[in-house]
Design an enzyme around this catalytic site. Structure first.
Site, PDB file in Angstrom:
ATOM      1  N   LYS A  53       0.841  -1.196   0.000  1.00  0.00           N
ATOM      2  CA  LYS A  53       0.000   0.000   0.000  1.00  0.00           C
ATOM      3  C   LYS A  53       0.878   1.249   0.000  1.00  0.00           C
ATOM      4  O   LYS A  53       0.634   2.204  -0.729  1.00  0.00           O
ATOM      5  CB  LYS A  53      -0.939  -0.002   1.224  1.00  0.00           C
ATOM      6  CG  LYS A  53      -2.061  -1.025   1.094  1.00  0.00           C
ATOM      7  CD  LYS A  53      -2.770  -1.317   2.404  1.00  0.00           C
ATOM      8  CE  LYS A  53      -3.794  -2.441   2.240  1.00  0.00           C
ATOM      9  NZ  LYS A  53      -4.373  -2.933   3.479  1.00  0.00           N
ATOM     10  N   GLN A  97      -4.917  -1.840   9.734  1.00  0.00           N
ATOM     11  CA  GLN A  97      -4.842  -3.175   9.137  1.00  0.00           C
ATOM     12  C   GLN A  97      -5.445  -4.208  10.091  1.00  0.00           C
ATOM     13  O   GLN A  97      -5.120  -4.242  11.274  1.00  0.00           O
ATOM     14  CB  GLN A  97      -3.371  -3.503   8.824  1.00  0.00           C
ATOM     15  CG  GLN A  97      -3.166  -4.774   8.025  1.00  0.00           C
ATOM     16  CD  GLN A  97      -3.711  -4.718   6.606  1.00  0.00           C
ATOM     17  OE1 GLN A  97      -3.759  -3.668   5.973  1.00  0.00           O
ATOM     18  NE2 GLN A  97      -4.153  -5.850   6.095  1.00  0.00           N
ATOM     19  N   ASP A 120     -11.218   2.635   4.051  1.00  0.00           N
ATOM     20  CA  ASP A 120     -11.487   1.194   3.977  1.00  0.00           C
ATOM     21  C   ASP A 120     -12.990   0.922   3.806  1.00  0.00           C
ATOM     22  O   ASP A 120     -13.388  -0.181   3.429  1.00  0.00           O
ATOM     23  CB  ASP A 120     -11.058   0.525   5.298  1.00  0.00           C
ATOM     24  CG  ASP A 120      -9.834  -0.362   5.139  1.00  0.00           C
ATOM     25  OD1 ASP A 120      -9.554  -0.794   4.004  1.00  0.00           O
ATOM     26  OD2 ASP A 120      -9.177  -0.635   6.159  1.00  0.00           O
TER      27      ASP A 120
END
Ligand code: GUN
Length: 292
Positions: A53, A97, A120
């Protein structure tokens, strides 16, 4: 007939070029889209994901900060960090995460992220807006799958889409997005009886199971489109999906490979969400100027 390949690498490349152009436009207004990635613990798959990322952000001219902590981090410490990032004007996207260590409540953490920075698409407000078809950051993997289907002009209206998997990250939201495009959606999961009886009816089959090469031709209807969301290791330690790619070739009409299918799309959509967040932030600033 051999199935056509759905090339996620090529489609994601195209999307990243568009994102880069938007980044360059923002740069003219002295704005650099910033993504904060928070990683707790030593999960090696997570570390690989977050490094990818970061690398992609930088390649597109965006800022990316990695905040890495040991797995002894407390929930309160993590919540404080999120609060700090929520109010940091240079950060447009916050990604924590998953999975998190067991002492930390994932729901509490996701809910603490400002919905304006929820790139997200996991915050309950984002999920709710998505469910009712209102503007929201869409979760990256399901959004990436929808982009793939659209790029290959795969018609969804009236089609039977069967989703295997019911996670909040993939299974549940992809079913909703397919429904919004007028597909008839069936959810299957680990407790489903006679899975093949459902999957054999699928025009579109989404495999998000987490079991290496589980779906072979005996689960697939002739001419089906197969999207493989799996990320597993086979018996030789090689990356593979939930679908036995070779075995379904003569049955499916389209299939995504692993690697090079859904994976690269997830990252491209995250980049898109981060730029979108920066653009919306600029719009809010401009609007408040006129109000004053
Ligand atoms: N873990 C596995 N997939 C994801 C994802 O898309 N986002 C986050 N934050 N964590 C994940």
């Amino acid at each position: 007939m051999t199935a056509k390949l759905i090339d996620g690498k090529a489609v994601s490349q195209k999307i990243k070029i568009q994102v880069k152009e938007r980044v360059e436009k923002l740069a003219q207004q002295e704005i650099i889209p910033g993504l904060a990635v928070v990683l707790v613990g030593e999960n090696s798959a997570s570390l690989t994901y977050v490094k990818n990322k970061k690398k992609t952000c930088e390649a597109l001219g965006m800022r990316s900060d990695l905040h890495q902590y040991p797995d002894t981090l407390t929930e309160q410490e993590l919540l404080s960090k999120i609060e700090e990032l929520n109010t940091d004007p240079e950060i447009h996207g916050i990604l924590v995460q998953l999975p998190l260590p067991k002492q930390i409540d994932e729901f509490k953490v996701i809910s603490a992220i400002s919905p304006d920075k929820d790139v997200d698409g996991f915050h309950p407000i984002s999920v709710g807006n998505m469910m009712i078809g209102k503007e929201a950051f869409l979760p990256c993997t399901p959004h990436g799958i929808m982009e793939l289907l659209s790029n290959y002009e795969i018609d969804l209206a009236g089609k039977h889409a069967v989703v295997i998997g019911r996670s909040n990250i993939v299974g549940k939201p992809i079913g909703q997005l397919l429904l919004q495009k007028d597909a008839t959606v069936t959810y299957c999961h680990s407790k489903t009886n006679d899975l093949a009886s459902f999957t054999k009816q699928a025009d579109i089959l989404i495999a998000a199971i987490g079991r290496a090469k589980f779906i072979d031709h005996t689960y697939v209807k002739s001419g089906a489109v197969i999207i493989d969301v799996g990320m597993n290791r086979d018996e030789n330690g090689k990356l593979c999906g939930d679908v036995d790619f070779q075995d379904v070739q003569e049955t499916a009409s389209f299939v995504t490979p692993v690697p090079g299918g859904v994976g690269p799309m997830t990252i491209a959509m995250l980049m898109g969400n981060t730029v979108q967040s920066a653009e919306k932030d600029l719009q809010r600033q401009n609007n408040s100027k006129y109000v004053k």
